[in-house]
Design an enzyme around this catalytic site. Structure first.
Site, short mmCIF file in Angstrom:
data_model
loop_
_atom_site.label_atom_id
_atom_site.label_comp_id
_atom_site.label_asym_id
_atom_site.label_seq_id
_atom_site.Cartn_x
_atom_site.Cartn_y
_atom_site.Cartn_z
N LYS A 78 11.07 9.66 10.40
CA LYS A 78 9.90 8.95 10.78
C LYS A 78 10.44 9.84 12.59
CE LYS A 78 6.67 5.47 11.04
NZ LYS A 78 6.73 4.71 10.00
N GLY A 178 -6.39 -11.04 8.77
CA GLY A 178 -6.30 -9.88 9.12
C GLY A 178 -7.39 -8.95 7.69
N GLY A 180 -9.10 -6.04 7.79
CA GLY A 180 -8.60 -4.43 7.88
C GLY A 180 -8.51 -3.72 7.01
N LYS A 181 -8.37 -2.52 7.17
CA LYS A 181 -8.48 -1.50 5.30
C LYS A 181 -7.89 -1.94 4.11
CE LYS A 181 -6.48 2.08 7.93
NZ LYS A 181 -6.90 1.58 9.44
N VAL A 182 -6.94 -2.92 5.23
CA VAL A 182 -5.60 -3.21 3.74
C VAL A 182 -6.25 -4.50 3.42
CG1 VAL A 182 -3.28 -3.97 3.10
CG2 VAL A 182 -3.65 -2.23 4.38
N GLY A 183 -6.59 -5.61 4.23
CA GLY A 183 -6.77 -6.69 4.15
C GLY A 183 -8.66 -6.85 3.22
P1 NAI Z 1 -6.21 -2.44 10.39
O1 NAI Z 1 -6.01 -2.26 11.44
O2 NAI Z 1 -7.32 -0.98 9.53
O3 NAI Z 1 -6.10 -3.99 10.04
C1 NAI Z 1 -5.66 -5.10 10.84
C2 NAI Z 1 -6.55 -6.24 11.15
O4 NAI Z 1 -5.78 -6.85 11.32
C3 NAI Z 1 -7.86 -5.85 11.97
O5 NAI Z 1 -9.11 -6.26 11.15
C4 NAI Z 1 -7.74 -6.65 13.26
O6 NAI Z 1 -8.47 -6.75 14.25
C5 NAI Z 1 -6.49 -7.75 12.62
N1 NAI Z 1 -6.25 -8.86 13.57
C6 NAI Z 1 -5.36 -8.21 13.78
N2 NAI Z 1 -4.61 -9.24 15.35
C7 NAI Z 1 -5.42 -9.67 14.55
C8 NAI Z 1 -4.97 -11.56 14.83
N3 NAI Z 1 -4.07 -12.02 15.84
N4 NAI Z 1 -5.24 -11.97 13.65
C9 NAI Z 1 -6.15 -12.12 12.92
N5 NAI Z 1 -6.53 -10.40 12.81
C10 NAI Z 1 -6.00 -9.66 13.35
O7 NAI Z 1 -4.50 -2.13 9.61
P2 NAI Z 1 -4.08 -2.07 8.56
O8 NAI Z 1 -4.38 -0.40 8.01
O9 NAI Z 1 -5.53 -2.32 7.16
O10 NAI Z 1 -2.60 -2.21 8.10
C11 NAI Z 1 -2.63 -3.92 8.61
C12 NAI Z 1 -1.11 -3.70 8.11
O11 NAI Z 1 -0.18 -3.64 7.47
C13 NAI Z 1 -0.78 -3.80 9.43
O12 NAI Z 1 0.10 -4.03 9.80
C14 NAI Z 1 0.05 -1.96 9.14
O13 NAI Z 1 1.24 -2.15 9.31
C15 NAI Z 1 1.02 -2.42 7.58
N6 NAI Z 1 0.41 -1.68 6.63
C16 NAI Z 1 -0.84 -0.64 6.27
C17 NAI Z 1 -0.12 0.46 5.36
C18 NAI Z 1 -1.34 1.57 4.93
O14 NAI Z 1 -1.71 2.00 4.16
N7 NAI Z 1 -3.06 1.28 6.07
C19 NAI Z 1 0.87 0.61 4.60
C20 NAI Z 1 2.06 0.36 4.98
C21 NAI Z 1 1.88 -1.45 6.31
#
Ligand code: NAI
Ligand code: K
Length: 353
Positions: A78, A178, A180-183
């Site tokens: 990393k 959450g 976001g992208k993954v959710g």
């Molecule tokens: P993202 O930033 O697209 O989505 C995160 C979502 O969580 C956002 O919509 C945000 O508004 C929401 N959020 C933030 N604080 C919150 C709270 N207190 N309560 C409810 N919702 C809240 O990130 P992404 O890419 O979807 O990643 C999500 C998680 O998965 C992160 O922890 C990331 O490190 C982990 N992850 C992501 C990977 C990826 O390929 N994108 C790979 C491995 C892990």
């Protein structure tokens, strides 16, 4: 180092500086026992160099375990760039960083992490071959959240099978924290499988997305409402530390499986979960789809091949949950043991140490 490259400490830590562009970076290589070390570059305004170093040591070790369990022929590394990306990020800084990555001759491959994006990897790629997570136009795998969500879904199915005897999530109530992208991708898979999704997000745009695309999803006010809701599975997909002294006692789900990194707020939480009869599918096992997706770029990106690898997160999660039962340890401990075993056994064959 020793017979156990999984636990023998870091192989190499490289401090990088380029005064003109303001680059200060640290590359941590925990292990190359299974192959070149792969892990993203975090661009973050650390309070001190010591804080940056602590983070990179921790994260690179985590990547070794994640990559080992993902079945990749890759070790763990990393990097961190110390500074505020909004102030500092420039073509010259990223290229200066790329030259440091290149100078390691392929011992370390970089990728996106917090504060770095696909477009940044394209810039870094102008100075080094050892970069993944580039844009599709540049032969890259693009947005890794696609297979991250697919892998989380597979890990969740394995946990469901372990608890209820069937991997299907039909009729189960799944809480997604959450969107976001993954959710969002995960919600799609759950809805397709016939699950009832309950979700929350702090961003109104994410809630609007759910209302438009999945009107059947129940939206709740915040994470504490989600945790206290009558759900079968809890999927943390926002930030780290989702499983803590406040949430665990309130949790009604039997299974936790989600994408967020570092879900366990502190070590004792594992025992609290076990005492409450909650099955925790270790975060770094079920969220490996993203690294699987970007790692595939090294062979020339093929989505179907990468998806097949991410699908195997089902088998790995199942194996870990069975091992945890057999050895009477929490799943996170079983996962670590399995990763260490692979690093030691295969690393020995490669005779790198
Ligand atoms: P993202 O930033 O697209 O989505 C995160 C979502 O969580 C956002 O919509 C945000 O508004 C929401 N959020 C933030 N604080 C919150 C709270 N207190 N309560 C409810 N919702 C809240 O990130 P992404 O890419 O979807 O990643 C999500 C998680 O998965 C992160 O922890 C990331 O490190 C982990 N992850 C992501 C990977 C990826 O390929 N994108 C790979 C491995 C892990
Ligand atoms: K090591």
């Amino acid at each position: 180092s020793t017979d156990d490259p999984g636990s023998a400490g870091h192989e190499q830590v490289v401090f990088c500086q380029d005064r003109q562009s303001g680059l200060r970076a640290i590359i941590g290589i925990y292990s190359t026992a299974l192959g070149p070390a792969l892990g993203g570059t975090r661009f973050y305004p650390y309070a001190s160099e010591a804080a940056a170093l602590a983070d990179v040591l921790d994260l690179s070790r985590g990547m070794a375990y994640k990559n080992a369990l993902a079945g990749l022929d890759l070790g763990g590394g990393k990097a961190v760039i110390w500074g505020d990306p909004d102030q500092l990020k420039s073509e010259s800084l990223l290229r200066a960083y790329g030259r440091f990555v290149q100078s390691l001759g392929g011992r370390y491959y970089t990728a996106c992490d917090v504060g770095t994006f696909v477009a940044d990897m394209d810039v870094i790629a102008r100075e080094t071959r050892y970069v993944t997570g580039r844009s599709v136009e540049h032969g890259g795998a693009g947005d890794s959240s696609v297979l991250t969500a697919w892998g989380v879904f597979q890990g969740m199915r394995a946990a469901a099978e372990h608890v209820w005897g069937t991997p299907s999530l039909r009729g189960r109530r799944v809480g997604v924290a959450g969107l976001g992208k993954v959710g969002r991708h995960l919600t799609g898979h759950l809805v397709d499988d016939g699950a009832e999704v309950v979700a929350t997000d702090v961003d109104p745009r994410a809630l609007a997305w759910a209302r438009t695309n999945h009107p059947g999803v129940t939206l709740v006010d915040d994470t504490s409402a989600l945790v206290a809701a009558d759900i079968d599975v809890y999927a943390p997909c926002a930030l780290g530390g989702a499983l803590n002294d406040d949430t665990v006692p309130a949790l009604r789900a039997r299974v936790v499986a989600g994408a967020a990194n570092n879900q366990l707020a502190h070590p004792g939480i594992e025992k609290q979960l076990a005492d409450r009869g909650v099955l925790y599918a270790p975060d770094y096992v079920v969220n490996a789809g993203g690294v699987i997706q970007v790692a595939d770029e090294i062979e020339g990106f093929n989505f179907d091949r990468a998806k097949l690898r991410a699908t195997r997160i089902f088998d790995t999660t199942r194996q870990i949950l069975r091992l945890a039962d057999d050895e009477g340890v929490p799943p996170a401990v079983a996962a670590d043991r399995l990763a260490e075993r692979r690093m030691a056994e295969v690393g020995r064959l490669r005779a790198i140490h």
